[in-house]
Motif scaffolding. Structure first.
Motif, short mmCIF file in Angstrom:
data_model
loop_
_atom_site.label_atom_id
_atom_site.label_comp_id
_atom_site.label_asym_id
_atom_site.label_seq_id
_atom_site.Cartn_x
_atom_site.Cartn_y
_atom_site.Cartn_z
N GLU A 507 -83.09 -92.74 -10.61
CA GLU A 507 -82.85 -91.53 -11.24
C GLU A 507 -83.10 -90.70 -10.03
OE1 GLU A 507 -86.46 -89.27 -13.41
OE2 GLU A 507 -84.96 -89.74 -15.05
N ALA A 508 -82.45 -89.46 -10.17
CA ALA A 508 -82.64 -88.37 -9.22
C ALA A 508 -82.54 -86.89 -9.81
CB ALA A 508 -81.46 -88.60 -8.03
N CYS A 509 -83.30 -85.81 -9.23
CA CYS A 509 -83.20 -84.67 -9.84
C CYS A 509 -83.04 -83.73 -8.87
CB CYS A 509 -84.80 -84.36 -10.30
SG CYS A 509 -85.32 -85.56 -11.73
N ALA A 510 -82.63 -82.43 -9.06
CA ALA A 510 -82.61 -81.40 -8.12
C ALA A 510 -83.00 -80.13 -9.05
CB ALA A 510 -80.96 -81.34 -8.03
N GLU A 511 -83.52 -78.99 -8.26
CA GLU A 511 -83.81 -77.98 -8.74
C GLU A 511 -83.03 -76.69 -8.23
OE1 GLU A 511 -87.99 -77.89 -8.14
OE2 GLU A 511 -88.62 -78.99 -9.88
N THR A 512 -83.13 -75.59 -8.99
CA THR A 512 -82.10 -74.50 -8.55
C THR A 512 -82.93 -73.44 -9.08
OG1 THR A 512 -80.06 -75.42 -8.23
CG2 THR A 512 -80.20 -72.88 -8.63
N GLU A 513 -83.31 -72.43 -8.20
CA GLU A 513 -84.01 -70.97 -8.88
C GLU A 513 -82.84 -70.08 -9.09
OE1 GLU A 513 -87.13 -67.68 -7.11
OE2 GLU A 513 -86.48 -69.29 -5.65
N VAL A 514 -82.88 -69.82 -10.43
CA VAL A 514 -82.12 -68.79 -10.90
C VAL A 514 -82.43 -67.54 -11.10
CG1 VAL A 514 -80.61 -68.14 -13.22
CG2 VAL A 514 -81.09 -70.40 -12.50
N ALA A 515 -82.08 -66.66 -10.12
CA ALA A 515 -82.50 -65.14 -10.32
C ALA A 515 -81.37 -64.21 -11.01
CB ALA A 515 -82.64 -64.74 -8.71
N ALA A 516 -82.19 -63.27 -11.52
CA ALA A 516 -81.43 -62.20 -12.17
C ALA A 516 -81.37 -60.89 -11.63
CB ALA A 516 -81.83 -62.02 -13.66
N PRO A 517 -80.22 -60.14 -11.57
CA PRO A 517 -80.23 -58.84 -11.31
C PRO A 517 -80.78 -57.83 -12.30
CG PRO A 517 -77.97 -59.36 -11.78
CD PRO A 517 -78.88 -60.81 -11.91
N CYS A 518 -81.22 -56.73 -11.85
CA CYS A 518 -81.89 -55.88 -12.79
C CYS A 518 -80.87 -55.55 -14.18
CB CYS A 518 -82.06 -54.47 -12.06
SG CYS A 518 -83.59 -54.71 -11.06
N LEU A 519 -79.64 -55.35 -13.91
CA LEU A 519 -78.85 -54.92 -15.02
C LEU A 519 -78.17 -56.32 -15.42
CD1 LEU A 519 -77.28 -51.76 -14.19
CD2 LEU A 519 -78.73 -52.31 -16.13
N GLY A 520 -78.13 -56.78 -16.58
CA GLY A 520 -77.36 -58.01 -17.10
C GLY A 520 -76.24 -57.62 -18.26
N VAL A 521 -75.13 -58.09 -18.03
CA VAL A 521 -73.99 -57.99 -19.05
C VAL A 521 -73.37 -59.07 -19.55
CG1 VAL A 521 -71.75 -56.82 -19.16
CG2 VAL A 521 -73.15 -55.87 -17.77
N ARG A 522 -73.26 -59.16 -20.80
CA ARG A 522 -72.76 -60.24 -21.53
C ARG A 522 -71.50 -59.92 -22.55
NH1 ARG A 522 -76.78 -63.99 -24.57
NH2 ARG A 522 -77.50 -64.45 -22.53
N LEU A 523 -70.51 -60.47 -22.64
CA LEU A 523 -69.10 -60.09 -23.44
C LEU A 523 -68.88 -61.48 -24.07
CD1 LEU A 523 -67.02 -58.77 -20.33
CD2 LEU A 523 -68.51 -57.47 -22.02
N ASP A 524 -68.74 -61.22 -25.42
CA ASP A 524 -68.43 -62.18 -26.34
C ASP A 524 -67.29 -61.74 -27.21
OD1 ASP A 524 -70.49 -63.86 -25.79
OD2 ASP A 524 -71.88 -62.79 -27.08
N GLY A 525 -66.41 -62.44 -27.57
CA GLY A 525 -65.00 -62.10 -28.05
C GLY A 525 -63.91 -63.32 -27.95
N PRO A 526 -62.89 -63.22 -28.75
CA PRO A 526 -61.76 -64.06 -28.79
C PRO A 526 -61.25 -64.13 -27.40
CG PRO A 526 -60.88 -62.03 -29.67
CD PRO A 526 -62.34 -61.80 -29.56
N THR A 527 -60.39 -65.15 -27.26
CA THR A 527 -59.69 -65.41 -26.15
C THR A 527 -58.09 -65.34 -26.27
OG1 THR A 527 -59.87 -67.88 -26.37
CG2 THR A 527 -61.51 -66.80 -25.06
#
Length: 894
Positions: A507-527
């Protein structure tokens, strides 16, 4: 001395010899006269001195000499010229004088004063005797001070062999002393004899002078250390048995025809140190030959034998009763069978073989080399103790596959942004690793799988990559995986590689630090959309900082092919203040006005320099649905038990070709279909009968005929036909059929119990085989890489066994099947058509009642458009075939 002076010296000496020789006849010797001034040795002629021979009358030992007038008259009769004191005095002026002795008695020494006083001149105090000064000591040579070194010190040799012993005198400076004598001797109780002794090898010189090395008999010889190195050849073609003799070494060879012990002593006669001038070598002659096992290579997990062979020198037959000790001394852990110990002692059998079994320890089966020492022991004979005649090393190299796994990922990534991991799999062993599978059970909380190359098989939350057999020593095999996380924090991803066939896992593992900007945007809709469609996007703006954000503003700018109903371009909105963790949602509705790819971009800003952006695109199609015509013909009055036939005529009344034309027939329960048009394939869709016509060009028609049996009286029975295409063209018609019955005695038998055959309609859904196709999504990107899963099933709805079930999967050219397996992960045996559109599975000889075969197919889109995947099944108990299909829309690739 100059050349002229040397010449004058030669002339004077020759003249003196000549004069002396000439004077012998006269009873005296005339010699040149000595120059008393010391400017020269002899005076010039005619000056001379006479040496009177015994019996002459001149008296004294030396005669007189005459001085020439060139000699000063004042020259003393005696003086500082040493030659004058040797040859006597002379008389000046040419006269004669009485002869005086050349030597006189020395005068008595003066009295000795106290020791250390002037005038003592080295004499002993209190005695008139001359003091004798001792000579300085002469330093001993390196040979006299050296220590004799013999090699080998002890050796075991088979009877009949010839053993070479080397010796040299080490001079204390780390080097052997050259040209030193050595004496070799065997003790009286020794067996064997001296064959040859080495010394100074000067063949041409030894013709005139006897050699310095000599064998006197079989027990005594003289030798001498060499002046230069040499090589002793045993006369064989191979140089492996040659012996190197160093500069300053000598050698001796011995032989014994019988078992026993030889005690060989070498003595350096010129050495002064008694404890260093001699050395002894002991040679044990054994009537036997032995061969310890050679290193071997075997597969891990097996039991490996090791065999030592012992035989007689005389006839080669085996020797029994010798001991062989095997000891594991290092390397990969192993043990002897069956005791599990680290050492074993085996006696040779009548054939001379001593065999031991070795295996790796339980739970420690791995590649590597185990080192084993082998001691061959001769038992006690003739009063001698047992003797270790050989002690050597051998080894067992355990060969096996191995697996290593390495996970490489970025240290940091943005929230909701894809980031890439690279998983490398390699086989550092020396055997093939079989059926290698890489998998991940849980990517960690808040980690989402996006895509990978190659594509995985998905089982719920488990992703699996089957790599097949992995050859040893190749470059690592990479798997590129794309992940993302909608949450902040350190995200961990673990991967496991295993080979069940070889019992390997890591087995092998890896880690990543996920950082967020102050403003977050999410768009949901058809393609995708069609021209004229209205569609909605939900826009979420969230504060991901630890403090409130002030004056948050949103700006949306869109392409000309989109219309944001009653809003301008760009669209401006002010959200105001967002507290920490707060989210605001903005619905945004567009209408598609042009075909093609249409996009919009949203930018969000807040006080303090905080920004965020997002972009989405939608593919707009200008779809032409086409037109269909449908007409039904057939009798509308039938008697119970009779057969009635209805024909549906389908016509393409439009201007474009229509693909995948499907006719659906729904009828009253009083009607039971018994046969349909044999040129078309049909299947049950619930309670409806579906018949697949295929393609129709503009103006082309197709007739679909269905025969029913009137099962019971029904004055309001109907049959309804619907025709449709994936592009949206459709038509529907129905026709009433009145069923009047003559009575119960004329009711027909059930088709399942003896009605005539020849039925082409699929089996009734209430019994027999049933098939189903269920795509997990209706749209797929046609980039040839993005996989979509399709579930397929075949069910035996009967209460009895079915035999010889054949299953075929039909994949249109717009799709490509990349993987097919059961829901348990087993890949069935499949026969593929040359055009890769038909996949015939291995025939199932028997299918249990109420059982289901479930399959999972991974397909990728390769050609934009409508694509229909089908499954078809037949069996011994099924009339005709049953099939099912599902349509997928393949979108243009990015």
């Amino acid at each position: 001395m100059a050349g002229g002076n040397r010449q004058r010296w030669k002339v004077a000496l020759l003249a003196a010899v000549f004069v002396a020789h000439a004077s012998l006849a006269l009873g005296q010797i005339r010699l040149p006269a000595i120059d008393p001034t010391g400017n020269r040795i002899f005076l010039p002629a005619p000056n001379s001195s006479n040496l009177l021979l015994p019996g002459t009358s001149q008296g004294g030992l030396f005669g007189h000499h005459r001085n020439t007038p060139a000699t000063p008259a004042s020259a003393p009769a005696t003086g500082g010229n040493p030659l004058q004191r040797i040859f006597g005095h002379h008389q000046a002026g040419g006269g004669t004088a009485p002869a005086t002795p050349a030597f006189t008695h020395p005068a008595d020494p003066a009295p000795c004063h106290s020791c250390g006083q002037p005038g003592c001149n080295g004499q002993h105090c209190g005695a008139n005797k001359k003091h004798l000064v001792p000579k300085p000591p002469i330093a001993p040579t390196r040979g006299q001070l050296g220590e004799i070194i013999m090699t080998p010190h002890r050796i075991v040799a088979p009877v009949g062999a010839e053993v070479v012993v080397l010796a040299g005198i080490c001079g204390g400076d780390g080097y052997f002393v050259k040209n030193q004598p050595l004496e070799w001797m065997l003790s009286n109780d020794s067996v064997g004899q001296i064959i040859e002794v080495g010394g100074m090898d000067h063949a041409a010189f030894n013709r005139a002078v006897p050699p310095s090395s000599k064998k006197f008999d079989g027990q005594y010889a003289h030798g001498r250390t060499g002046l230069k190195p040499r090589v002793i050849s045993r006369g064989t073609p191979s140089p492996g048995d040659d012996i190197d003799v160093l500069e300053g070494q000598t050698w001796l060879s011995l032989h014994s025809a019988s078992p026993g012990t030889t005690y060989l002593t070498a003595v350096a006669p010129e050495a002064t140190a008694w404890d260093k001038r001699r050395a002894t070598t002991i040679i044990h002659w054994v009537d036997g030959l032995w061969a310890i096992p050679s290193p071997v290579v075997t597969k891990s997990g097996t039991v490996q034998p090791l065999t030592t062979k012992i035989s007689r020198t005389s006839d080669g037959s085996g020797i029994a009763g010798w001991k062989v000790r095997y000891t594991i001394v290092g390397g990969t852990p192993a043990e002897f069978v069956p005791t599990g110990s680290q050492s074993a002692e085996i006696e040779s059998q009548s054939d001379g073989l001593a065999t031991v079994q070795v295996r790796q320890q339980a739970g420690k089966i791995e590649p590597g080399t185990t080192q084993i020492r082998v001691d061959v022991v001769r038992p006690p004979v003739a009063g001698e103790q047992e003797l270790v005649v050989e002690s050597g090393l051998t080894g067992i190299t355990w060969s096996s596959p191995a697996l290593t796994l390495r996970a490489i990922g970025p240290r940091a990534a943005g929230i909701s942004e894809p980031y890439n991991y690279r998983v490398e799999v390699s086989n550092p062993g020396d055997q093939v690793a079989r059926d290698v599978v890489v998998s991940t059970e849980d990517l960690g909380q808040g980690v989402e799988f996006v895509s990978s190359d190659p594509k995985p098989s998905v089982y719920g939350n488990r992703y699996e990559w089957r790599l097949g057999d992995l050859q040893p020593g190749l470059q690592p095999l990479p798997i590129n995986i794309q992940l993302r996380s909608p949450e902040r924090g350190i995200k961990r991803a673990c991967f496991r590689v295993a080979s069940q066939s070889d019992s390997l896992e890591t087995e092998a593992c890896a880690e990543t630090e996920v950082a967020a900007p102050c403003l977050g945007v999410r768009l949901d809709g058809p393609t995708t959309a069609r021209v004229g469609d209205e569609f909605r996007f939900d826009i979420d703006v969230v504060n991901q900082c630890d403090e409130a954000l002030e004056n948050v503003r949103v700006s949306v700018q869109y392409d000309a092919g989109l219309n944001a109903l009653q809003l301008g371009n760009p669209i401006e909105a002010n959200i105001g203040t967002l507290r920490f963790g707060e989210k605001k949602s903005l619905p945004l509705t567009f209408r598609a006005t042009r075909d093609g790819v249409q996009c919009f971009v949203m930018n969000v800003v807040a006080d303090g320099g905080h920004t965020a952006s997002g972009r989405r695109c939608i593919e707009v199609a200008n779809v032409v649905t086409g037109q269909l015509g449908l007409r039904l013909t057939g009798p509308q009055l039938v008697t119970t038990g009779q057969t009635v036939e209805t024909t549906a005529t389908i016509t393409n009344t439009g201007t474009i070709p229509l693909e995948s034309v499907t006719v659906t027939n729904r009828f009253s329960p009083s009607l039971r279909p018994v046969q349909s048009s044999t040129q078309y394939r049909g299947e049950w869709l619930g309670e409806d009968l579906a018949i697949f016509v295929g393609s129709l060009n503009p103006g082309q028609s197709a007739n679909v005929t269905v025969q029913y049996k009137a099962m019971e009286d029904d004055p309001q029975a109907i049959t309804r036909f619907s025709v449709s295409t994936p592009s949206g063209a459709q038509a529907q018609e129905e026709m009433p059929i009145r069923i009047d019955g003559p009575g119960d005695s004329s009711r027909p038998q059930d088709p399942q119990s003896g009605n005539p055959g020849g039925i082409a309609v699929p089996s009734d859904p209430r019994g027999g085989l049933a098939v189903k196709v269920e795509p997990l999504q209706n749209e797929i990107v046609g980039d040839g890489r993005t996989a979509s899963r399709v579930n397929l099933s075949v069910t035996n709805n009967r209460q009895t066994f079915d035999q010889n079930v054949q299953i075929m999967i039909i994949v249109p050219p717009g799709l490509r099947l990349i993987d097919l397996r059961t829901d348990e992960g087993v890949r069935p045996n499949v026969t593929v058509s040359p055009d890769n559109t038909r996949y015939l599975l291995e025939t199932q000889r028997e299918m249990r009642p109420a059982s289901t075969y479930n399959f999972v197919a991974d397909v990728v889109g390769v050609q934009p458009g409508q694509a229909t995947i089908e499954i078809e099944a037949t069996s011994d108990n099924t009339l005709g075939s049953v099939s099912s299909q599902a349509a997928l829309r393949v979108l243009p690739g990015q």
